[in-house]
Design a protein around this motif. Structure first.
Motif, mmCIF file in Angstrom:
data_model
loop_
_atom_site.group_PDB
_atom_site.id
_atom_site.type_symbol
_atom_site.label_atom_id
_atom_site.label_comp_id
_atom_site.label_asym_id
_atom_site.label_seq_id
_atom_site.Cartn_x
_atom_site.Cartn_y
_atom_site.Cartn_z
ATOM 1 N N MET A 435 0.687 -1.121 0.168
ATOM 2 C CA MET A 435 -0.029 0.002 -0.184
ATOM 3 C C MET A 435 0.674 1.204 0.023
ATOM 4 O O MET A 435 0.511 2.014 -0.650
ATOM 5 C CB MET A 435 -0.930 -0.041 1.185
ATOM 6 N N GLU A 436 2.127 1.454 0.876
ATOM 7 C CA GLU A 436 2.903 2.364 0.784
ATOM 8 C C GLU A 436 3.255 2.481 -0.648
ATOM 9 O O GLU A 436 3.550 3.842 -1.068
ATOM 10 C CB GLU A 436 4.159 2.360 1.842
ATOM 11 N N PHE A 452 -4.630 3.539 5.041
ATOM 12 C CA PHE A 452 -5.031 2.095 5.255
ATOM 13 C C PHE A 452 -4.837 1.728 6.537
ATOM 14 O O PHE A 452 -4.329 2.188 7.321
ATOM 15 C CB PHE A 452 -4.295 1.296 4.119
ATOM 16 N N TYR A 453 -5.556 0.660 6.987
ATOM 17 C CA TYR A 453 -5.349 -0.172 8.179
ATOM 18 C C TYR A 453 -5.093 -1.422 8.062
ATOM 19 O O TYR A 453 -5.742 -2.026 7.296
ATOM 20 C CB TYR A 453 -6.688 0.117 9.204
ATOM 21 N N CYS A 454 -4.165 -1.814 8.739
ATOM 22 C CA CYS A 454 -3.766 -3.359 8.827
ATOM 23 C C CYS A 454 -3.523 -4.001 10.080
ATOM 24 O O CYS A 454 -2.454 -3.680 10.447
ATOM 25 C CB CYS A 454 -2.689 -3.620 7.551
ATOM 26 N N GLY A 511 9.652 -2.623 -9.215
ATOM 27 C CA GLY A 511 10.810 -3.273 -8.568
ATOM 28 C C GLY A 511 11.084 -2.326 -7.520
ATOM 29 O O GLY A 511 10.782 -1.084 -7.487
ATOM 30 N N GLY A 512 12.272 -2.400 -6.895
ATOM 31 C CA GLY A 512 12.798 -1.514 -6.048
ATOM 32 C C GLY A 512 11.789 -1.379 -4.724
ATOM 33 O O GLY A 512 10.859 -2.227 -4.401
ATOM 34 N N ASP A 513 12.052 -0.335 -3.740
ATOM 35 C CA ASP A 513 11.309 -0.124 -2.892
ATOM 36 C C ASP A 513 10.232 0.889 -2.911
ATOM 37 O O ASP A 513 9.648 1.326 -2.142
ATOM 38 C CB ASP A 513 12.192 0.424 -1.646
ATOM 39 N N GLY A 514 9.862 1.271 -4.326
ATOM 40 C CA GLY A 514 8.948 2.330 -4.609
ATOM 41 C C GLY A 514 9.136 3.646 -3.924
ATOM 42 O O GLY A 514 8.094 4.382 -3.919
ATOM 43 N N ASP A 515 10.268 4.215 -3.848
ATOM 44 C CA ASP A 515 10.755 5.343 -3.258
ATOM 45 C C ASP A 515 10.514 6.470 -4.324
ATOM 46 O O ASP A 515 10.188 7.570 -4.131
ATOM 47 C CB ASP A 515 12.080 5.677 -2.637
#
Length: 687
Positions: A435-436, A452-454, A511-515
């Motif tokens: 989600m992030e 979001f909540y998890c 890919g990667g960390d999505g930064d």
């Protein structure tokens, strides 16, 4: 003597040959006569469909002097054959949709002339009378489409004799009586019985295997089947409050009990309850006495008591209210100690993750308006307690969860997706990371998550509420809109925008960390799914027409991206991305055909494939779209572009038939945008 024997033998041989030739001639003559009778029967069937108007029947193009099929080439319009001449039972389809026919259906004549018939489609006419019981004579029928006519009477129970029937569409007629219970024994996967006058109860269909099911707008009563969870309110609404058993319907009354045995059971139950009550009361009294005795022995100064009271008040103040999607909060199981209360007070506000972003949420969704700005501001200040205490309205249920409209303090409207517990097998940390990453990738055609909540196998995702309908409702007539007409240019525009949004997300999240912010991610988007798999790509997972929403300016916007994790058999990112491409192909088929689909769209894909195989490509397209294709432009050129878009859809769906690798979403977007640019240039040059 030997010479005479030879003469006799030769004479016998000649007699046998002459007899065989005579038999062949008689068989050929009989076959020719049978073929003529079949053609005459079919012409008679068509004439009755036309209400006895022979001129209108001749206008359809059926000619009794020629065979319906010439080898693999169709001669009679609307007739499909299996590569053989008529008369030997090889007519497999009759499609006479929207031809202005206002007569009756002579099923006996039809089935006698075409015993191998598999598809019968008479939709969109003004046919009268009933659906004859003799339709069971067409024993190989798999698809019956008679919707949008003026048929009446009851559905014949003989339909249950069609063992191969998969699709039955009788919607928008005046059928009455009960839906035959015998239909539940067939292998139906689609039943459209909406907008009729059916009464009685819904048969015990095995709805879990259905791709589409609707009995809306009838006079049905009784319980809704237990396995109808995949079908929303639209499938059952409009039955004069006669149905019960779903959250949006009244509770079903308990079955009436009668007889001496029922009375005995009730008395026994009351006795057991009373005994349990006395036992619990005695235990409560004993516990109270023990508590009072212990408290006297351990009495403390009044200051400690005051502190305890304050702590208890703090604990109650952080207990959130309940709503339709309340979670089993930890305070419901905690004890009365101050340490537990303090832990809950610290944990609850932090349980909802608000995704921080530059600008407002609305700026990522095509346009900035008052409602979007209010939603963005509300998202920044959102707390988990606000969601639990706010009034919630159920928007719909699906295979992967339910959606709600929630009005938070301040009046802002948000949409909350509650993911089913079936997805709880996924690790919470993995859902959080996904989600992030999705929240950081922004595209005008993709609705971003605001929060979001998890926790505790409960997953909620919060979005801005878009109240202008979905593509599914706009396509299939569930809502009316004066703001957009679904003509050919509008459908091509929607296809292009959705393809752009999906291609961008596949690239930005490959890919990667999505930064990264996603702006440059698309530039390095790989055309190979294998590279995506190595990078840990994130797919949509549930792309369908009901997840394409519209903004205030009626621009398409993809919702619920990445909410649903792929099931374990398809957990590889490459497989998930390919599934997205296939789902987009099904979406294109819905846009082009105007037909509804469900689940994986397999039934719609099979129908389109069958029509194309019989070289009836024009029959695939939605009539409303075809009629608008030539408005102010070249009709032939527009239809050619429709065919090209249909080819793109089939490439997305059937990658096994092509020797080349399946297309990526980026390649699909390129093909769709090329068609759109050509269409735009054609319109601008004519303007």
């Amino acid at each position: 003597m030997e010479k005479s024997k030879v003469v006799v033998f030769a004479g016998r041989v000649l007699a046998i040959v002459a007899l065989l030739l005579a038999c062949c001639c008689m068989a050929a003559a009989a076959q020719g006569g049978e073929g003529a009778r079949v053609r005459e029967s079919l012409i008679g069937f068509l004439t009755e469909l036309a209400g006895g108007d022979k001129e209108r029947a001749r206008g359809i193009g059926w000619d009794a002097s020629v065979e319906p099929c010439d080898g693999n080439r169709t001669v009679w319009p609307g007739v499909g054959c299996n590569g053989a001449a008529a008369g030997d039972g090889r007519i497999t389809a009759i499609v006479l949709e929207r031809k202005g026919l206002d007569g009756t259906i002579n099923a006996a004549s039809l089935c006698a002339a075409a015993p191998a018939l598999r598809v019968l489609s008479l939709e969109g006419n003004a046919l009268r009378g009933d659906l004859p019981a003799a339709i069971s004579g067409c024993a190989r029928l798999t698809h019956i489409y008679v919707g949008d006519n003026r048929l009446s009477g009851s559905l014949p129970p003989s339909l249950a004799e069609l063992a191969s029937l998969h699709v039955l569409n009788v919607s928008r007629n005046s059928f009455s009586g009960e839906i035959p219970a015998e239909l539940s024994k067939l292998g139906l996967v689609r039943f459209c019985g909406n907008d009729n006058r059916f009464n009685g109860a819904i048969p015990e269909f095995e709805l879990s295997r259905f791709e589409h099911f609707s009995v809306a707008n009838n006079n049905l009563t009784g319980p809704i089947p237990d396995d109808a969870g995949d079908f929303g309110l639209d499938s059952f609404s409009g039955n004069s409050d006669g149905l019960c058993g779903r959250p949006d319907f009244p509770l079903c009354p308990p079955p009436p009990s009668s007889g001496e045995n029922d009375g005995k059971r009730r008395r026994r139950a009351r006795t057991i309850v009373m005994c349990l009550g006395y036992v619990l009361l005695g235990a409560g009294v004993a516990a109270f006495v023990l508590y009072m005795m212990c408290s006297k022995r351990r009495r403390r100064p009044s200051g400690v008591g005051g502190k305890t009271a304050a702590t208890t008040e703090t604990s109650s103040s952080v207990t959130p209210g309940k709503s339709a999607y309340s979670l089993p909060m930890s305070e419901e199981r905690m004890n009365a100690t101050a340490a537990a209360a303090a832990a809950v007070a610290r944990a609850t506000p932090a349980s909802l993750v608000v995704l921080q972003r530059s600008g407002t949420a609305a700026s990522t969704v095509m346009t900035l308006n008052t409602a979007a700005a209010a939603a963005a501001e509300a998202a920044r200040k959102l707390r988990f307690e606000d969601l639990l205490r706010s009034p919630a309205e159920l928007l719909g249920r699906g295979r992967f969860g339910s959606a709600y409209k929630v009005v938070v303090p301040g009046g802002a409207a948000l949409a909350v997706k509650r993911v089913k517990d079936a997805a709880g097998a996924e690790e919470e940390e993995e859902f959080r990371r996904r989600m992030e990453r999705v929240g950081k990738a922004r595209h005008p055609a993709v609705l971003p998550p605001l929060a979001f909540y998890c926790a505790m196998q409960e997953k909620l995702v919060v979005y801005e509420f878009l109240g202008h309908g979905s593509l599914a409702k706009l396509l299939h007539g569930s809502i009316e809109s004066s703001q957009v007409a679904l003509d050919w240019p509008a459908r091509l525009h929607i296809a292009s925008k959705v393809a752009d949004g999906m291609a961008f997300m596949h690239g930005a999240l490959r890919g990667g960390d999505g930064d990264g912010d996603g702006a440059n991610a698309n530039l390095s988007f790989s055309s190979s799914y294998e590279e995506d798999e190595a990078g840990g790509a994130i797919a949509h997972g549930n792309l369908k027409a009901s997840n394409i929403l519209f903004t205030a300016t009626m621009e398409p916007c993809i919702s619920e991206y990445g909410v649903t994790a792929p099931p374990p058999p398809s957990s590889a990112p490459a497989e998930a991305l390919r599934a997205d491409v296939r789902a987009y192909g099904v979406l294109l088929l819905e846009l082009l055909t105007g037909k509804a689909t469900a689940a994986d769209g397999a039934e719609l894909a099979r129908w389109v494939t069958a029509v194309i195989r019989e070289e009836w490509t024009a029959e695939v397209f939605d009539r409303a779209m075809l009629s608008s294709a030539g408005a102010g432009g070249d009709t032939v050129a527009s239809e050619q572009r429709m065919v090209r878009l249909l080819q793109v859809a089939m490439r997305c769906i059937d990658d096994a038939s092509s020797p080349s690798p399946p297309p990526t979403m980026r390649e699909v977007a390129g093909m769709v945008n090329a068609i759109r640019e050509e269409d735009d240039m054609s319109l601008s040059s004519e303007a």
